[in-house]
Design an enzyme around this catalytic site. Structure first.
Site, PDB file in Angstrom:
ATOM      1  N   SER A 140      33.603 -17.212  -9.815  1.00  0.00           N
ATOM      2  CA  SER A 140      34.976 -17.622 -10.127  1.00  0.00           C
ATOM      3  C   SER A 140      35.897 -16.417  -9.911  1.00  0.00           C
ATOM      4  O   SER A 140      35.432 -15.268  -9.930  1.00  0.00           O
ATOM      5  CB  SER A 140      35.065 -18.066 -11.586  1.00  0.00           C
ATOM      6  OG  SER A 140      36.414 -18.141 -11.997  1.00  0.00           O
ATOM      7  N   TYR A 153      33.004 -17.584 -20.630  1.00  0.00           N
ATOM      8  CA  TYR A 153      32.935 -18.095 -19.254  1.00  0.00           C
ATOM      9  C   TYR A 153      33.179 -16.968 -18.256  1.00  0.00           C
ATOM     10  O   TYR A 153      32.431 -16.803 -17.279  1.00  0.00           O
ATOM     11  CB  TYR A 153      33.968 -19.207 -19.077  1.00  0.00           C
ATOM     12  CG  TYR A 153      34.058 -19.778 -17.684  1.00  0.00           C
ATOM     13  CD1 TYR A 153      33.132 -20.708 -17.231  1.00  0.00           C
ATOM     14  CD2 TYR A 153      35.078 -19.395 -16.810  1.00  0.00           C
ATOM     15  CE1 TYR A 153      33.215 -21.244 -15.955  1.00  0.00           C
ATOM     16  CE2 TYR A 153      35.172 -19.922 -15.527  1.00  0.00           C
ATOM     17  CZ  TYR A 153      34.243 -20.854 -15.108  1.00  0.00           C
ATOM     18  OH  TYR A 153      34.309 -21.371 -13.839  1.00  0.00           O
TER      19      TYR A 153
HETATM   20  N1  LIG Z   1      37.182 -26.152 -11.206  1.00  0.00           N
HETATM   21  C1  LIG Z   1      37.556 -24.874 -11.132  1.00  0.00           C
HETATM   22  O1  LIG Z   1      38.756 -24.548 -11.229  1.00  0.00           O
HETATM   23  C2  LIG Z   1      36.527 -23.806 -10.914  1.00  0.00           C
HETATM   24  C3  LIG Z   1      36.996 -22.491 -10.711  1.00  0.00           C
HETATM   25  C4  LIG Z   1      36.059 -21.468 -10.531  1.00  0.00           C
HETATM   26  C5  LIG Z   1      34.711 -21.748 -10.545  1.00  0.00           C
HETATM   27  N2  LIG Z   1      34.287 -23.029 -10.748  1.00  0.00           N
HETATM   28  C6  LIG Z   1      32.842 -23.240 -10.779  1.00  0.00           C
HETATM   29  O2  LIG Z   1      32.454 -24.219  -9.840  1.00  0.00           O
HETATM   30  C7  LIG Z   1      31.309 -24.919 -10.321  1.00  0.00           C
HETATM   31  C8  LIG Z   1      31.578 -26.422 -10.286  1.00  0.00           C
HETATM   32  O3  LIG Z   1      32.666 -26.685 -11.159  1.00  0.00           O
HETATM   33  P1  LIG Z   1      33.493 -28.056 -11.158  1.00  0.00           P
HETATM   34  O4  LIG Z   1      34.916 -27.681 -11.300  1.00  0.00           O
HETATM   35  O5  LIG Z   1      33.058 -28.930 -10.036  1.00  0.00           O
HETATM   36  O6  LIG Z   1      33.050 -28.626 -12.579  1.00  0.00           O
HETATM   37  P2  LIG Z   1      32.608 -30.079 -13.043  1.00  0.00           P
HETATM   38  O7  LIG Z   1      32.627 -30.036 -14.527  1.00  0.00           O
HETATM   39  O8  LIG Z   1      33.394 -31.137 -12.342  1.00  0.00           O
HETATM   40  O9  LIG Z   1      31.100 -30.165 -12.520  1.00  0.00           O
HETATM   41  C9  LIG Z   1      30.062 -29.448 -13.118  1.00  0.00           C
HETATM   42  C10 LIG Z   1      28.753 -30.156 -12.869  1.00  0.00           C
HETATM   43  O10 LIG Z   1      27.723 -29.441 -13.580  1.00  0.00           O
HETATM   44  C11 LIG Z   1      26.904 -30.398 -14.256  1.00  0.00           C
HETATM   45  N3  LIG Z   1      26.293 -29.822 -15.461  1.00  0.00           N
HETATM   46  C12 LIG Z   1      26.926 -29.440 -16.607  1.00  0.00           C
HETATM   47  N4  LIG Z   1      26.034 -29.050 -17.529  1.00  0.00           N
HETATM   48  C13 LIG Z   1      24.806 -29.181 -16.961  1.00  0.00           C
HETATM   49  C14 LIG Z   1      23.479 -28.949 -17.429  1.00  0.00           C
HETATM   50  N5  LIG Z   1      23.245 -28.522 -18.675  1.00  0.00           N
HETATM   51  N6  LIG Z   1      22.443 -29.195 -16.594  1.00  0.00           N
HETATM   52  C15 LIG Z   1      22.664 -29.672 -15.338  1.00  0.00           C
HETATM   53  N7  LIG Z   1      23.902 -29.922 -14.857  1.00  0.00           N
HETATM   54  C16 LIG Z   1      24.959 -29.672 -15.651  1.00  0.00           C
HETATM   55  C17 LIG Z   1      27.890 -31.507 -14.639  1.00  0.00           C
HETATM   56  O11 LIG Z   1      27.223 -32.712 -14.976  1.00  0.00           O
HETATM   57  C18 LIG Z   1      28.755 -31.599 -13.404  1.00  0.00           C
HETATM   58  O12 LIG Z   1      28.222 -32.481 -12.442  1.00  0.00           O
HETATM   59  C19 LIG Z   1      31.040 -24.383 -11.735  1.00  0.00           C
HETATM   60  O13 LIG Z   1      30.036 -23.404 -11.693  1.00  0.00           O
HETATM   61  C20 LIG Z   1      32.364 -23.765 -12.112  1.00  0.00           C
HETATM   62  O14 LIG Z   1      32.217 -22.752 -13.085  1.00  0.00           O
HETATM   63  C21 LIG Z   1      35.164 -24.051 -10.928  1.00  0.00           C
END
Ligand SMILES: NC(=O)c1ccc[n+]([C@@H]2O[C@H](COP(=O)([O-])OP(=O)(O)OC[C@H]3O[C@@H](n4cnc5c(N)ncnc54)[C@H](O)[C@@H]3O)[C@@H](O)[C@H]2O)c1
Length: 248
Positions: A140, A153
């Site tokens: 991130s 986080y």
């Molecule tokens: N959305 C943002 O702004 C953003 C920014 C920086 C980094 N990220 C990173 O990108 C990645 C995806 O994020 P996103 O925005 O698509 O989030 P999201 O919440 O839409 O998706 C996360 C996924 O992880 C799965 N998950 C959660 N807990 C779990 C567990 N215990 N076991 C197995 N699966 C599990 C969820 O079911 C979901 O499908 C993450 O690592 C997040 O930290 C996101």
């Protein structure tokens, strides 16, 4: 040579967190590119992957002691060959640092860091046997800049960045590239609380030189690049996909 640079046909891959958000966009794009995919995700939404003819294992990756068996099950579905691992599952919990229960800290680290470390090691053992592999970690922008009201986080994503570099050091000579993507502010469920508050949403927008939030699709091209032969000499790096936030 150039026509093979982005070829992902019949590449075997595991994607964690592929049931929704950024991970789900990865699943669609890699499927279209001809990869064989197994998704690991806790959500009931994984069942929707059946419509795309994508295999999955519904599992809680926080249960670290079960990860090896889950990985072996996934590897078996891929006939024992894992070419690409995308560690995308992640969680955030926003609150002032003084109010964070230690259990929340632990859960965030379990999923965002420990499960990623364990899956990466399991995949690297298989990749090493085949002399090549790609590991892509979702870090991130808050691995570089500090976060506000999400310190566990931010610390976990900093750990992901440092792990990416350390694992790259150890595995580059085996033909395994380990890289990280740093998404900026992306329109997914992870940010629902901000997106539902127009004032806060606009505050975030002001920090983005591109003047808009990113979509999950915005992250796909970088993942395809890092998974393909085009990036065979790229390892240990963090690629921001953030509309310019980190360069402000
Ligand atoms: N959305 C943002 O702004 C953003 C920014 C920086 C980094 N990220 C990173 O990108 C990645 C995806 O994020 P996103 O925005 O698509 O989030 P999201 O919440 O839409 O998706 C996360 C996924 O992880 C799965 N998950 C959660 N807990 C779990 C567990 N215990 N076991 C197995 N699966 C599990 C969820 O079911 C979901 O499908 C993450 O690592 C997040 O930290 C996101």
């Amino acid at each position: 040579m150039s026509q093979h640079l982005f070829d992902l046909q019949n590449q075997n891959m595991i994607i964690t967190g592929g049931a929704q958000g950024i991970g789900f966009e990865f699943v669609k794009a890699f499927k279209e590119a001809g990869a064989n995919i197994v998704v690991l995700d806790i959500s009931d939404k994984v069942e929707n992957l059946q419509e795309l003819n994508v295999d999955y294992i519904q599992c809680d990756l926080m249960e670290i002691e079960k990860i090896e068996a889950t990985f072996q099950q996934a590897a078996k579905k891929l006939n024992g060959k894992v070419d690409i691992l995308i560690n995308c599952a992640g969680i955030i919990k926003r609150s002032p640092a003084v109010d964070v229960p230690l259990d929340t800290w632990q859960r965030i680290f379990n999923l965002n860091v420990t499960s990623l470390f364990e899956l990466s090691r399991l995949a690297a053992r298989v990749m090493k046997e085949h002399g090549r592999g790609k590991i892509i970690n979702l870090s991130s922008i808050v691995s570089v800049i500090g976060a506000y009201h999400s310190s566990p986080y931010s610390a976990s994503k900093g750990a992901v960045l440092q792990l990416t570099k350390s694992l790259s050091n150890e595995w580059a000579s085996y033909g395994i590239q380990v890289n990280a993507i740093a998404p900026g502010y992306i329109l997914t469920d992870m940010n629902t609380d901000i997106l539902n508050n127009p004032t806060r949403k606009a505050e975030f927008e002001k920090r983005i030189p591109a003047n808009r939030w990113g979509s999950p699709q915005d992250i796909v091209g970088t993942a395809l690049f890092l998974a393909s032969p085009a990036s065979d000499y790229v390892t240990g790096v963090l690629i921001p996909v953030d509309g310019g936030v980190l360069s402000r």
